[in-house]
Design an enzyme around this catalytic site. Structure first.
Site, PDB file in Angstrom:
ATOM      1  N   ALA A  85       0.857  -1.194   0.000  1.00  0.00           N
ATOM      2  CA  ALA A  85       0.000   0.000   0.000  1.00  0.00           C
ATOM      3  C   ALA A  85       0.887   1.236   0.000  1.00  0.00           C
ATOM      4  O   ALA A  85       2.045   1.182   0.428  1.00  0.00           O
ATOM      5  CB  ALA A  85      -0.905   0.003   1.218  1.00  0.00           C
ATOM      6  N   GLU A 105      -5.810  -4.726  -8.443  1.00  0.00           N
ATOM      7  CA  GLU A 105      -5.569  -5.117  -7.043  1.00  0.00           C
ATOM      8  C   GLU A 105      -6.859  -5.135  -6.231  1.00  0.00           C
ATOM      9  O   GLU A 105      -7.049  -6.006  -5.374  1.00  0.00           O
ATOM     10  CB  GLU A 105      -4.556  -4.163  -6.409  1.00  0.00           C
ATOM     11  CG  GLU A 105      -3.157  -4.328  -6.987  1.00  0.00           C
ATOM     12  CD  GLU A 105      -2.191  -3.248  -6.540  1.00  0.00           C
ATOM     13  OE1 GLU A 105      -0.986  -3.487  -6.619  1.00  0.00           O
ATOM     14  OE2 GLU A 105      -2.651  -2.162  -6.130  1.00  0.00           O
TER      15      GLU A 105
HETATM   16  O1  LIG Z   1      -0.121  -0.055  -8.015  1.00  0.00           O
HETATM   17  C1  LIG Z   1       0.656  -0.391  -7.127  1.00  0.00           C
HETATM   18  C2  LIG Z   1       0.258  -0.895  -5.836  1.00  0.00           C
HETATM   19  O2  LIG Z   1      -0.916  -0.395  -5.331  1.00  0.00           O
HETATM   20  C3  LIG Z   1       1.362  -1.006  -4.792  1.00  0.00           C
HETATM   21  O3  LIG Z   1       0.974  -2.050  -3.959  1.00  0.00           O
HETATM   22  C4  LIG Z   1       1.551   0.255  -3.972  1.00  0.00           C
HETATM   23  O4  LIG Z   1       1.814   1.338  -4.825  1.00  0.00           O
HETATM   24  C5  LIG Z   1       2.701   0.075  -2.961  1.00  0.00           C
HETATM   25  O5  LIG Z   1       3.884  -0.107  -3.677  1.00  0.00           O
HETATM   26  P1  LIG Z   1       5.278  -0.345  -2.941  1.00  0.00           P
HETATM   27  O6  LIG Z   1       5.175  -1.631  -2.213  1.00  0.00           O
HETATM   28  O7  LIG Z   1       6.274  -0.379  -4.062  1.00  0.00           O
HETATM   29  O8  LIG Z   1       5.496   0.826  -2.028  1.00  0.00           O
END
Ligand SMILES: O=C[C@H](O)[C@H](O)[C@H](O)COP(=O)(O)O
Length: 218
Positions: A85, A105
């Site tokens: 997230a 998602e």
């Molecule tokens: O579209 C991407 C998703 O929602 C990711 O889960 C979210 O942006 C978190 O990404 P990260 O784990 O790279 O911080």
């Protein structure tokens, strides 16, 4: 904290969540840098799993690690989904979609009996703040943008399904009200606000500590 610490926290949260997966489960795999370490750890457990991926990058990484990835239509109901997230606020409310995968998602999260969010220490926040990622229909885009008023297109960036990626940039006090407004607009395919009731577990790593909080799902 250093980038290295953040990466270690992502690995710790991902490893903890991999331990929630049981043999024979149908598993939804999220997208992003927190999910990235989950994939090899899950594969290394050697369980008999069937997985659905929320992005091409996740699908490729999962297959390369030896996990079985099937189409969502072949696995329309999932036992567990694990995802990262961008922000986690009390509720828990989430903002997701920094990596453009929020529509997929959310579909995978609602199809899963258990939706586990994994994060490093900087993701929990006292309240959600913009931007909120959007996926907009290309047809009528200018009309949709005029109606929304406070949305900016991420130039040339498409969702995995060809939707226009934009961000809601306006201030908001009530995420439920903004979610209702976005849900009601016919030009909005999806948005990155995930409401309470969707999330069943939040796993946050801070340094070497992993905190696991469970939430009732209606
Ligand atoms: O579209 C991407 C998703 O929602 C990711 O889960 C979210 O942006 C978190 O990404 P990260 O784990 O790279 O911080």
């Amino acid at each position: 904290m250093s980038v290295t610490t953040s990466e270690a926290e992502k690995h710790a949260a991902a490893t903890y969540a991999a331990g929630l997966v049981e043999d024979g489960m149908r598993v939804g795999l999220g997208t992003g840098s927190t999910v990235a370490p989950l994939i090899p750890v899950l594969a290394a457990r050697g369980l008999n799993l069937r997985c659905v991926a929320t992005s091409v990058a996740t699908a490729e990484a999962a297959v390369a690690a030896g996990l079985v990835v099937e189409s969502f239509d072949a696995l329309p109901e999932l036992d567990i989904a694990i995802d990262g997230a961008d922000q986690i606020a009390p509720g828990p409310w989430l903002i997701k979609g920094g990596g453009r995968a929020h529509t997929r998602e959310k579909l995978v999260a609602v199809a899963a009996a258990r939706f586990v969010v994994i994060a490093s220490h900087e993701k929990p926040v006292p309240r959600l703040t913009p931007p909120v990622p959007l996926e907009l229909l290309a047809f009528g885009l200018e009309s949709t943008l005029m109606r929304l008023g406070q949305a900016t297109v991420r130039g040339g960036v498409l969702s995995p399904d060809g939707g226009i990626i934009a961000d809601w940039t306006g201030a908001f006090d009530d995420p439920a009200e903004l979610a209702r407004r976005l849900d009601a607009d016919p030009g909005v395919v999806g948005h990155g606000l995930f409401e309470p009731g969707l999330v069943s577990d939040v796993v946050v790593a801070t340094g070497a500590d992993v905190e696991h909080t469970r939430f009732a799902r209606p």
